[in-house]
Design an enzyme around this catalytic site. Structure first.
Site, PDB file in Angstrom:
ATOM      1  N   PRO A 114       0.874  -1.223  -0.095  1.00 47.21           N
ATOM      2  CA  PRO A 114      -0.075   0.081   0.179  1.00 47.21           C
ATOM      3  C   PRO A 114       0.618   1.181   0.091  1.00 47.21           C
ATOM      4  O   PRO A 114       1.834   1.234   0.787  1.00 47.21           O
ATOM      5  CB  PRO A 114      -0.822  -0.077   1.409  1.00 47.21           C
ATOM      6  CG  PRO A 114      -0.692  -1.600   1.856  1.00 47.21           C
ATOM      7  CD  PRO A 114       0.710  -1.903   1.239  1.00 47.21           C
ATOM      8  N   GLU A 115       0.577   2.143  -0.704  1.00 44.91           N
ATOM      9  CA  GLU A 115       1.237   3.533  -0.895  1.00 44.91           C
ATOM     10  C   GLU A 115       0.215   4.572  -0.114  1.00 44.91           C
ATOM     11  O   GLU A 115      -0.907   4.246   0.216  1.00 44.91           O
ATOM     12  CB  GLU A 115       1.515   3.725  -2.258  1.00 44.91           C
ATOM     13  CG  GLU A 115       2.640   2.772  -2.912  1.00 44.91           C
ATOM     14  CD  GLU A 115       3.097   3.013  -4.144  1.00 44.91           C
ATOM     15  OE1 GLU A 115       3.405   4.079  -4.602  1.00 44.91           O
ATOM     16  OE2 GLU A 115       3.415   2.202  -5.015  1.00 44.91           O
TER      17      GLU A 115
END
Ligand SMILES: [Zn+2]
Length: 280
Positions: free
Chosen positions: A2-3
């Site tokens: 996840p960014e």
């Protein structure tokens, strides 16, 4: 992994369920989540606390509780929060029962995610400032700031962007998307950007992240929404993961390179490769 857009998506989904609620029961099933602090110590600090705000800093979810207590949760590779899962999920690491009868389960197959409790806004700021650079999509993220922090840096611009202590929240996908939008080759030394490229890169980073948030994140591996659904940004990538396919802008075949050990996608027509530095 996840960014920023994926973590922001989770934040937006969590906030209405959590804000105003009291954490009635906190069961930490995996001591790695709180390491080096003992799980019992962390659950004692959380139990009975009311959540006043769910925020985000870079890729950290920042739960603000009463009495200036903060839970900083980082999803790392495969962490996800699930709200009222119908069956007990595999890889459950934390179970939180809320005072309205709902349940939040943190799952994490690879177990790299972390949860730390911090007391006081000053300690929270120190913790985050030590780990995170400028936050994109804020007034502090400007072309001038980019110019100042890249000055004299010889690392490839992509590696520079990925350094969380320089720019918070950008990971492998959004770095490639942003450099493509800004027409900058990922191998360009960070300190070699010139003129309008700083503003082009700032705009491209913000635009890529905003597009990701708009699509509720990208699901490459395990990223899931609160209800177990997946993001859709992976269907809208401009360059990431498109090796061998034509560039959406010019039709040139997208190439895959390795930059700083990370798979990197580039259109070498629109993003001219830097010239090799002359010896001597
Ligand atoms: Zn192209």
């Amino acid at each position: 992994m996840p960014e920023l857009p994926e973590v922001e998506t989770i934040r937006r989904q969590l906030a209405p369920h959590l804000e105003g609620r009291t954490l009635e029961r906190v069961e930490i099933l995996d001591p790695r989540w709180t390491r080096p602090v003992a799980p019992a110590e962390v659950s004692d600090q959380l139990r009975g606390q009311r959540v006043t705000n769910v925020g985000r800093s870079g890729k950290y979810l920042v739960w603000e509780l009463e009495d200036e207590t903060f839970l900083l949760a980082h999803l790392r590779m495969t962490g996800a929060f699930l709200f009222d899962p119908e069956v007990e999920p595999v890889h459950a690491r934390v179970r939180i029962d809320l005072d309205d009868g709902h349940r939040l389960v943190y799952v994490d197959p690879r177990r790299f995610g972390t949860g730390h409790v911090i007391h006081g806004a000053t300690a929270r700021d120190e913790y985050l400032h030590a780990r995170l650079g400028v936050e994109p999509m804020t007034p502090e993220f400007t072309a001038d700031h980019l110019r100042a922090i890249t000055r004299g840096r010889t690392a490839p611009i992509k590696s520079f962007i990925l350094d969380q202590r320089r720019i918070a929240g950008v990971g492998n996908i959004y770095a490639d998307e942003a450099l493509f939008r800004a027409r900058i080759h990922p191998l360009r030394p960070a300190g070699s950007l010139r003129g309008g490229q700083f503003e082009a890169l700032r705009q491209a980073i913000d635009d890529s992240l905003e597009a990701g948030i708009e699509a509720k994140g990208a699901t490459i591996d395990d990223f899931r929404h609160l209800d177990g659904a997946y993001g859709s940004f992976q269907d809208r990538f401009l360059v990431y993961g498109r090796a061998g396919q034509p560039c959406v802008r010019c039709g040139t075949t997208i190439r895959k390179l390795v930059v700083g050990g990370r798979g990197t996608y580039v259109c070498e027509h629109d993003q001219p490769r830097p010239r090799a530095r002359r010896a001597g």
